[in-house]
Design a protein around this motif. Structure first.
Motif, PDB file in Angstrom:
ATOM      1  N   TRP A 188       0.834  -1.208   0.000  1.00 48.93           N
ATOM      2  CA  TRP A 188       0.000   0.000   0.000  1.00 48.93           C
ATOM      3  C   TRP A 188       0.867   1.256   0.000  1.00 48.93           C
ATOM      4  O   TRP A 188       0.625   2.193  -0.766  1.00 48.93           O
ATOM      5  CB  TRP A 188      -0.912  -0.018   1.222  1.00 48.93           C
ATOM      6  N   TYR A 189       1.886   1.269   0.837  1.00 44.90           N
ATOM      7  CA  TYR A 189       2.731   2.454   0.959  1.00 44.90           C
ATOM      8  C   TYR A 189       3.743   2.583  -0.176  1.00 44.90           C
ATOM      9  O   TYR A 189       3.988   3.681  -0.682  1.00 44.90           O
ATOM     10  CB  TYR A 189       3.511   2.420   2.275  1.00 44.90           C
ATOM     11  N   LEU A 190       4.359   1.473  -0.581  1.00 41.44           N
ATOM     12  CA  LEU A 190       5.545   1.543  -1.425  1.00 41.44           C
ATOM     13  C   LEU A 190       5.416   0.809  -2.751  1.00 41.44           C
ATOM     14  O   LEU A 190       6.289   0.927  -3.605  1.00 41.44           O
ATOM     15  CB  LEU A 190       6.752   0.968  -0.663  1.00 41.44           C
ATOM     16  N   GLY A 191       4.357   0.053  -2.945  1.00 35.20           N
ATOM     17  CA  GLY A 191       4.186  -0.701  -4.180  1.00 35.20           C
ATOM     18  C   GLY A 191       4.850  -2.069  -4.104  1.00 35.20           C
ATOM     19  O   GLY A 191       5.521  -2.420  -3.131  1.00 35.20           O
ATOM     20  N   LEU A 192       4.662  -2.857  -5.159  1.00 33.49           N
ATOM     21  CA  LEU A 192       5.226  -4.202  -5.202  1.00 33.49           C
ATOM     22  C   LEU A 192       6.739  -4.157  -5.373  1.00 33.49           C
ATOM     23  O   LEU A 192       7.246  -3.416  -6.226  1.00 33.49           O
ATOM     24  CB  LEU A 192       4.616  -4.989  -6.360  1.00 33.49           C
ATOM     25  N   PRO A 193       7.494  -4.929  -4.587  1.00 31.98           N
ATOM     26  CA  PRO A 193       8.946  -5.005  -4.795  1.00 31.98           C
ATOM     27  C   PRO A 193       9.255  -5.630  -6.156  1.00 31.98           C
ATOM     28  O   PRO A 193       8.448  -6.365  -6.725  1.00 31.98           O
ATOM     29  CB  PRO A 193       9.431  -5.905  -3.648  1.00 31.98           C
ATOM     30  N   ASP A 194      10.439  -5.329  -6.671  1.00 31.95           N
ATOM     31  CA  ASP A 194      10.863  -5.923  -7.934  1.00 31.95           C
ATOM     32  C   ASP A 194      11.535  -7.281  -7.728  1.00 31.95           C
ATOM     33  O   ASP A 194      11.521  -8.128  -8.617  1.00 31.95           O
ATOM     34  CB  ASP A 194      11.813  -4.968  -8.663  1.00 31.95           C
ATOM     35  N   ARG A 195      12.136  -7.488  -6.556  1.00 26.96           N
ATOM     36  CA  ARG A 195      12.754  -8.772  -6.245  1.00 26.96           C
ATOM     37  C   ARG A 195      12.516  -9.103  -4.779  1.00 26.96           C
ATOM     38  O   ARG A 195      12.554  -8.220  -3.918  1.00 26.96           O
ATOM     39  CB  ARG A 195      14.260  -8.739  -6.526  1.00 26.96           C
ATOM     40  N   ILE A 196      12.303 -10.401  -4.497  1.00 27.76           N
ATOM     41  CA  ILE A 196      12.017 -10.871  -3.140  1.00 27.76           C
ATOM     42  C   ILE A 196      12.820 -12.141  -2.877  1.00 27.76           C
ATOM     43  O   ILE A 196      12.897 -13.025  -3.738  1.00 27.76           O
ATOM     44  CB  ILE A 196      10.514 -11.174  -2.951  1.00 27.76           C
ATOM     45  N   LEU A 197      13.432 -12.221  -1.703  1.00 32.45           N
ATOM     46  CA  LEU A 197      14.097 -13.437  -1.247  1.00 32.45           C
ATOM     47  C   LEU A 197      13.611 -13.707   0.171  1.00 32.45           C
ATOM     48  O   LEU A 197      13.738 -12.849   1.050  1.00 32.45           O
ATOM     49  CB  LEU A 197      15.618 -13.257  -1.257  1.00 32.45           C
ATOM     50  N   ALA A 198      13.043 -14.878   0.405  1.00 35.91           N
ATOM     51  CA  ALA A 198      12.476 -15.199   1.714  1.00 35.91           C
ATOM     52  C   ALA A 198      13.029 -16.526   2.224  1.00 35.91           C
ATOM     53  O   ALA A 198      13.228 -17.469   1.451  1.00 35.91           O
ATOM     54  CB  ALA A 198      10.956 -15.261   1.639  1.00 35.91           C
ATOM     55  N   ASP A 199      13.265 -16.574   3.526  1.00 32.83           N
ATOM     56  CA  ASP A 199      13.673 -17.802   4.208  1.00 32.83           C
ATOM     57  C   ASP A 199      12.759 -18.014   5.404  1.00 32.83           C
ATOM     58  O   ASP A 199      12.337 -17.043   6.054  1.00 32.83           O
ATOM     59  CB  ASP A 199      15.122 -17.711   4.693  1.00 32.83           C
ATOM     60  N   THR A 200      12.444 -19.275   5.679  1.00 32.74           N
ATOM     61  CA  THR A 200      11.598 -19.594   6.818  1.00 32.74           C
ATOM     62  C   THR A 200      12.279 -20.634   7.696  1.00 32.74           C
ATOM     63  O   THR A 200      13.182 -21.357   7.252  1.00 32.74           O
ATOM     64  CB  THR A 200      10.228 -20.120   6.367  1.00 32.74           C
ATOM     65  N   ALA A 704       4.898   8.572  -9.439  1.00 33.10           N
ATOM     66  CA  ALA A 704       4.664   7.865 -10.703  1.00 33.10           C
ATOM     67  C   ALA A 704       4.186   6.441 -10.441  1.00 33.10           C
ATOM     68  O   ALA A 704       3.275   5.936 -11.113  1.00 33.10           O
ATOM     69  CB  ALA A 704       5.945   7.854 -11.540  1.00 33.10           C
ATOM     70  N   GLU A 705       4.792   5.793  -9.448  1.00 30.40           N
ATOM     71  CA  GLU A 705       4.376   4.428  -9.112  1.00 30.40           C
ATOM     72  C   GLU A 705       2.962   4.409  -8.541  1.00 30.40           C
ATOM     73  O   GLU A 705       2.202   3.466  -8.769  1.00 30.40           O
ATOM     74  CB  GLU A 705       5.375   3.823  -8.133  1.00 30.40           C
ATOM     75  N   ALA A 706       2.619   5.453  -7.799  1.00 30.64           N
ATOM     76  CA  ALA A 706       1.256   5.529  -7.272  1.00 30.64           C
ATOM     77  C   ALA A 706       0.252   5.677  -8.410  1.00 30.64           C
ATOM     78  O   ALA A 706      -0.848   5.101  -8.370  1.00 30.64           O
ATOM     79  CB  ALA A 706       1.142   6.693  -6.296  1.00 30.64           C
ATOM     80  N   TYR A 707       0.621   6.431  -9.446  1.00 32.15           N
ATOM     81  CA  TYR A 707      -0.274   6.586 -10.602  1.00 32.15           C
ATOM     82  C   TYR A 707      -0.476   5.251 -11.321  1.00 32.15           C
ATOM     83  O   TYR A 707      -1.599   4.891 -11.691  1.00 32.15           O
ATOM     84  CB  TYR A 707       0.277   7.642 -11.559  1.00 32.15           C
ATOM     85  N   THR A 708       0.604   4.515 -11.520  1.00 32.46           N
ATOM     86  CA  THR A 708       0.435   3.213 -12.166  1.00 32.46           C
ATOM     87  C   THR A 708      -0.341   2.271 -11.256  1.00 32.46           C
ATOM     88  O   THR A 708      -1.144   1.462 -11.739  1.00 32.46           O
ATOM     89  CB  THR A 708       1.797   2.603 -12.538  1.00 32.46           C
ATOM     90  N   ALA A 709      -0.130   2.398  -9.941  1.00 28.77           N
ATOM     91  CA  ALA A 709      -0.885   1.551  -9.007  1.00 28.77           C
ATOM     92  C   ALA A 709      -2.373   1.848  -9.088  1.00 28.77           C
ATOM     93  O   ALA A 709      -3.209   0.946  -8.974  1.00 28.77           O
ATOM     94  CB  ALA A 709      -0.377   1.764  -7.579  1.00 28.77           C
TER      95      ALA A 709
END
Length: 723
Positions: A188-200, A704-709
């Motif tokens: 909501w605040y920052l938009g979708l990340p371009d890359r994600i790495l997750a560990d559990t 600009a990212e908010a406009y595309t969002a």
């Protein structure tokens, strides 16, 4: 007197007691009508306390009470069957997160709800809480974020206890159960990340029997240079829920019930606190769910029917709540003010080629790589002078794209010539096959328009004009600094005309200019609109037309010195502006690529656009036939006010002047232009174009990212607008 919607709470665990029941108690539009749980003791206690009937069987509740909607707060694995039962009864659902326990289940539920005509909304969302809403305003104060850190932790004594310890029942562990909130806020605040790495991990309690992760660490990267991480754990104390966003002008720390803004050195600037911290969010979401009318649900007279649409047009929160305008051009700096005020104190009229006028023309000629530039009072005047100087006169025909601003064509009427419209291709550029069909013995020239700052195919146009012995002219009014194979637009034809009107990539506030390598044409441009001193000083005395220097052709189309001073101050920054626009345009095109209903432009790699605007092709056939006007209305409601449909740049066949000019221009009394529907592609392209501004600064990337969002959001929920 209005009647509030009837709500049932299904599942009487912690969330129901802490959030949903208090939220309903404060709702303006809904009231509790029944409670349900498989535990009869819980049902009895809450039925007595809330003064409503209680049930241990969902079907019995739905049959006896007939609620308008149900708030479902049951264990994750039980949610699917509860939603199916509600859907079968036509009852809308607010579902405690997560929405589903797997992607397949999510797809199944979406299809189910669509077929049943019910709405489904995930609750409780942090974004409805006043503190989290206030954070949006504070985030605007810290500049373009470069670091985000999220932490949501608490210590669970036994992670294996109950259904939450089993991934098969819960759909996952800490990440799906707790991480939902941080992830939702992050997007909501920052938009979708371009890359994600997750560990559990499930290592917090080695001796316990559970397979749903107790801890997750997520690393995030955005192409804007924003990096961050989220730590979610139901085994690591102390209990913490915090999101910190850092930018060059400080940081915003968002916690449950409190948001604070800090200076770069860590000094607290402001703090906002809301107590009690949470029930108001549940109330706000319930009211949003209820207050907008939907075709699906027709409640009692005076009662808003249930809605779960997140679209702002239908009552949801907007993507952008910062007041406009969001785009202003040109960017005015101290050097611009100094240049204009300095010129004001020096001279407010320059009748010859000197001072700010000479400086601007020399700089433009150098920038474009041409021998001559003559400035004018407007872009329309520049086109008029270019056509006149090119020797176009009575009876001549000039091929003009059927999709452009009217001034590309209309000055030809004042020379006794005839603009001949040629259709465009699906990309809005001149259709050379159609242009070839329009050529007659009277055709003298073809003019190309670099619409929206996207260069035309100059290889094809140069070959076409040579093959048909036509003069090639350019209208570069949208395309200052644009290139084709690294050659400047405006340097390909015999001459080019540009506008310096307010929003153009290079602006004088108002103005224009003609650029050419042809010295004879340059002299005639002077004679057309720069009479007396300029003509006497710049046209050789032995030239055949020198005797006309004092009067020229009788028109004065000179640029104002203050406008020349502004454009001259702006020109050194044009390349920087365009580089910034290219970066922003690339980000916006990437974000919108593949979005249903939206086609983005794909200029060839050897084209360097000026991005006067970002023209999108709207495809209603991909959005259930949603009209462009309704789509735009929804985008504006999301706060993206600068998105619009082209107005003055349009299919020229729409203008009466191009059909029956004789009503205004007596010399054309017998002229009959083509039928209004002769240029179907131009009309189709114009009717399907939605354009966005293209910003140029790094700090504008978030906007600009908010406009595309906003566009993506409306496309995603377009069905809410056509039900």
């Amino acid at each position: 007197m209005s009647v509030r919607k009837k709500a049932a709470v299904i599942g009487l665990g912690h969330q129901a007691l802490e959030d949903h029941l208090p939220g309903l108690a404060d709702s303006q539009f809904a009231q509790l009508a029944a409670v349900c749980d498989t535990d009869s003791s819980k049902v009895a206690a809450q039925a007595q306390q809330q003064h409503v009937p209680g049930f241990t069987n969902i079907r019995a509740l739905l049959a006896d009470v007939r609620p308008d909607f149900a708030i479902v707060a049951v264990p994750h694995d039980a949610g699917r069957e509860v939603i199916k039962t509600c859907a079968a009864a036509g009852v809308h659902v607010m579902k405690e997160k997560p929405f589903a326990t797997s992607p397949d289940e999510a797809a199944e539920l979406v299809t189910l709800c669509d077929k049943a005509g019910i709405e489904l909304m995930v609750t409780v969302q942090r974004r409805f809480h006043p503190v989290y809403i206030a954070a949006v305003q504070l985030l605007e104060q810290i500049g373009q974020p470069y670091l985000v850190e999220g932490r949501y932790t608490f210590h669970c004594l036994d992670p294996a206890a109950g259904w939450r310890g089993r991934a098969s029942l819960a759909g996952g562990g800490a990440l799906i159960d707790m991480g939902y909130h941080l992830v939702d806020l992050l997007i909501w605040y920052l938009g979708l990340p371009d890359r994600i790495l997750a560990d559990t991990s499930t290592a917090a309690h080695p001796d316990a029997d559970y397979d749903a992760e107790d801890t997750a660490l997520v690393h995030l990267t955005y192409d804007s240079g924003l990096y961050g991480s989220l730590l979610i754990s139901r085994s690591a104390g102390p209990k913490t829920e915090q999101l910190t966003v850092t930018g060059p002008r400080g940081a915003v720390v968002i916690e449950r019930g409190r948001v604070r803004r800090f200076a770069p050195d860590g000094q607290l600037i402001e703090s906002l606190t809301r107590e009690p911290a949470w029930p108001s969010a549940a109330t706000a979401q319930i009211d949003c769910f209820c207050r907008v009318d939907h075709p699906h649900a027709r409640g009692p007279e005076g009662v808003p029917a249930v809605t779960t649409s997140p679209l702002a047009l239908l009552g949801g929160p907007p993507v952008i709540d910062a007041p406009g305008p969001h785009f202003a051009w040109p960017p005015i700096e101290d050097r611009d003010v100094e240049a204009v005020t300095g010129q004001l104190m020096s001279a407010v009229s320059i009748p010859d080629r000197s001072g700010a006028v000479a400086a601007l023309e020399d700089s433009l000629a150098s920038f474009l790589g041409v021998r001559h530039v003559v400035t004018t009072c407007t872009g329309t005047a520049a086109l008029h002078s270019m056509y006149a100087a090119a020797g176009i006169g009575p009876g001549d025909e000039v091929i003009v794209p059927a999709l452009t601003f009217h001034a590309t064509a209309t000055p030809l009427f004042h020379l006794g010539a005839r603009p001949v419209l040629a259709d465009v291709d699906t990309g809005g550029q001149l259709d050379l096959d159609d242009a070839a069909r329009r050529i007659t013995a009277r055709t003298k020239a073809i003019v190309t328009v670099h619409l929206w700052g996207l260069p035309e195919n100059m290889d094809a146009l140069a070959a076409f004009s040579t093959r048909h012995s036509l003069m090639l002219l350019e209208d570069g009014s949208h395309a200052h600094g644009a290139t084709w194979r690294r050659q400047q637009v405006g340097s390909f034809g015999r001459a080019a005309a540009f506008s310096l009107n307010g929003p153009k990539p290079l602006s004088a506030g108002e103005g224009g200019f003609v650029a050419t390598d042809d010295t004879e044409l340059y002299y005639r441009v002077l004679l057309h609109g720069q009479y007396n001193k300029r003509c006497r000083r710049e046209i050789p005395a032995d030239h055949a037309l020198a005797s006309y220097a004092v009067t020229g052709m009788g028109l004065k189309l000179r640029i104002h010195p203050l406008a020349a001073a502004l454009a001259h101050a702006q020109l050194p920054r044009l390349k920087g502006y365009l580089a910034g626009r290219e970066t922003v345009a690339a980000r916006m095109r990437k974000a919108l690529r593949g979005v249903p209903g939206i086609d983005v432009p794909h200029p060839p790699s050897h084209a360097g656009p000026a991005w006067y605007a970002l023209p999108l092709r709207y495809r209603p056939d991909q959005l259930a036939g949603l009209p462009a006007e309704r789509f735009l209305e929804a985008v504006h409601a999301e706060g993206a006010d600068e998105v619009d449909l082209p107005g003055s740049t349009r299919a020229l066949g729409d203008h009466p002047l191009l059909h029956t000019p004789g009503a205004l221009l007596p010399g054309y009394a017998d002229h009959q232009g083509p039928a209004a529907d002769s240029f179907t592609t131009a009309q189709r392209v114009h009717g399907s174009t939605v354009k966005l501004p293209v910003w140029h600064r790094d700090q504008d990337l978030q906007l600009a990212e908010a406009y595309t969002a906003a566009i993506i959001k409306v496309a995603e929920y377009h069905k809410d607008l056509v039900k």
